[in-house]
Design an enzyme around this catalytic site. Sequence first.
Site, short mmCIF file in Angstrom:
data_model
loop_
_atom_site.label_atom_id
_atom_site.label_comp_id
_atom_site.label_asym_id
_atom_site.label_seq_id
_atom_site.Cartn_x
_atom_site.Cartn_y
_atom_site.Cartn_z
N GLY A 89 2.46 1.94 10.88
CA GLY A 89 3.40 3.05 10.77
C GLY A 89 4.09 3.40 12.08
N ASN A 141 0.88 -1.17 0.00
CA ASN A 141 0.00 0.00 0.00
C ASN A 141 0.92 1.22 0.00
OD1 ASN A 141 -1.77 2.08 0.54
ND2 ASN A 141 -2.28 1.39 2.61
N TRP A 142 0.96 1.92 -1.13
CA TRP A 142 1.91 3.03 -1.26
C TRP A 142 1.39 4.33 -0.67
CZ3 TRP A 142 3.72 2.08 -7.06
CH2 TRP A 142 4.43 0.87 -7.10
N LYS A 143 0.15 4.32 -0.23
CA LYS A 143 -0.42 5.51 0.43
C LYS A 143 -0.20 6.77 -0.41
CE LYS A 143 -0.03 3.15 4.80
NZ LYS A 143 0.03 3.20 6.25
N SER A 180 3.34 -2.48 10.28
CA SER A 180 4.79 -2.57 10.47
C SER A 180 5.39 -3.91 10.06
CB SER A 180 5.18 -2.22 11.91
OG SER A 180 4.82 -0.88 12.20
N GLU A 217 -5.46 -5.31 10.48
CA GLU A 217 -4.44 -4.29 10.69
C GLU A 217 -4.70 -3.58 12.02
OE1 GLU A 217 -2.44 -3.04 6.83
OE2 GLU A 217 -4.17 -1.74 7.06
N GLU A 268 -6.72 4.46 8.07
CA GLU A 268 -6.51 5.91 7.82
C GLU A 268 -7.78 6.53 7.24
OE1 GLU A 268 -2.85 5.41 5.65
OE2 GLU A 268 -1.90 4.80 7.53
N GLY A 298 2.93 -1.23 4.27
CA GLY A 298 3.00 0.20 3.95
C GLY A 298 4.44 0.61 3.72
N GLY A 299 5.06 1.14 4.74
CA GLY A 299 6.41 1.71 4.64
C GLY A 299 7.42 0.83 3.91
N HIS A 316 -9.53 1.03 5.10
CA HIS A 316 -8.22 1.22 5.74
C HIS A 316 -8.38 2.12 6.96
CE1 HIS A 316 -4.09 2.43 6.50
NE2 HIS A 316 -3.75 1.32 5.88
P1 PGA Z 1 2.87 0.06 7.66
O1 PGA Z 1 1.42 0.30 7.03
O2 PGA Z 1 3.40 -1.22 7.07
O3 PGA Z 1 3.68 1.25 7.27
O4 PGA Z 1 2.69 -0.06 9.14
C1 PGA Z 1 0.53 -0.76 6.82
C2 PGA Z 1 -0.77 -0.26 6.25
O5 PGA Z 1 -1.21 0.84 6.60
O6 PGA Z 1 -1.41 -0.96 5.43
#
Ligand code: PGA
Length: 251
Positions: free
Chosen positions: A174, A10-12, A214, A168, A98, A235-236, A96
């Site tokens: 994050g 997920n490149w956000k 993470s 999640e 967020e 994500g990251g 998600h």
């Molecule tokens: P993260 O994000 O790996 O940076 O914790 C995961 C996500 O939000 O899907």
Amino acid sequence: MNRRPLIAGNWKMYLSVAESVRLAQAVAATSATCPDLDVMVAPAFTSLAKVCEAVGNTSLKVAAQNVAWAKEGAFTGEIAPPMLTDLGVRLAIVGHSERRQIFGESDAMINRRLLGALAGGLQPVFCVGETLEEREADRTFSVLEHQVRQGLQGVTKEEMPQVVLAYEPVWAIGTGKTATKEQAQEAHAFLRRLLAETYEKNIAEDVRILYGGSVKPDNIDSLMAQPDIDGALVGGAALKAESFERIIRFQ
Ligand code: PGA
């Protein structure tokens, strides 16, 4: 049990179009050497067309980070399912944390998005997860149950194989704080039992449940060794070809 692992990035709200295309090409090259699993990336909306063009005839699957429920209409700022499938997008993340937390998306809205995705031929990657406060108050399972029941309202057992679930925990996203493999497995097993109760055991056995929060090269192997963890939503660590490659090549 016949669940094909899915490693998803997920490149956000990161990466330019050119950076997205480069990264997608690198990920597609890795994916081509891993015939036993699915690999997916979710670029920003602005990069979807070019990324689909660049990796269209590879095994890499392209996803959107969200999707509207209607086919078209007066929905400023939203993107409809046919606009995505038109580009070659195959999946869409919905719910998600967020979107839930920063943009106030409700369970009802997420349910509409999920149904819209299915109706429009997109596989939803449906995210659920508890906050730290909810975990500490021992409410993890009741929160997950509520989110799953609300989010999957109206989804038939025939449609369920299209759905990918992602656990999640909000406190792990994050933050560098991963759920332990035991915490993750416990939540995944709970989710699968819930699906078995709601649908049928054999349907629950086939639904892929991803862990997200993470995920890194140094914890992917132990997470993937858990019986109910079928993949990762990253994500990251998905923003760099090398770290995402190591995650795809989990052992
Ligand atoms: P993260 O994000 O790996 O940076 O914790 C995961 C996500 O939000 O899907």
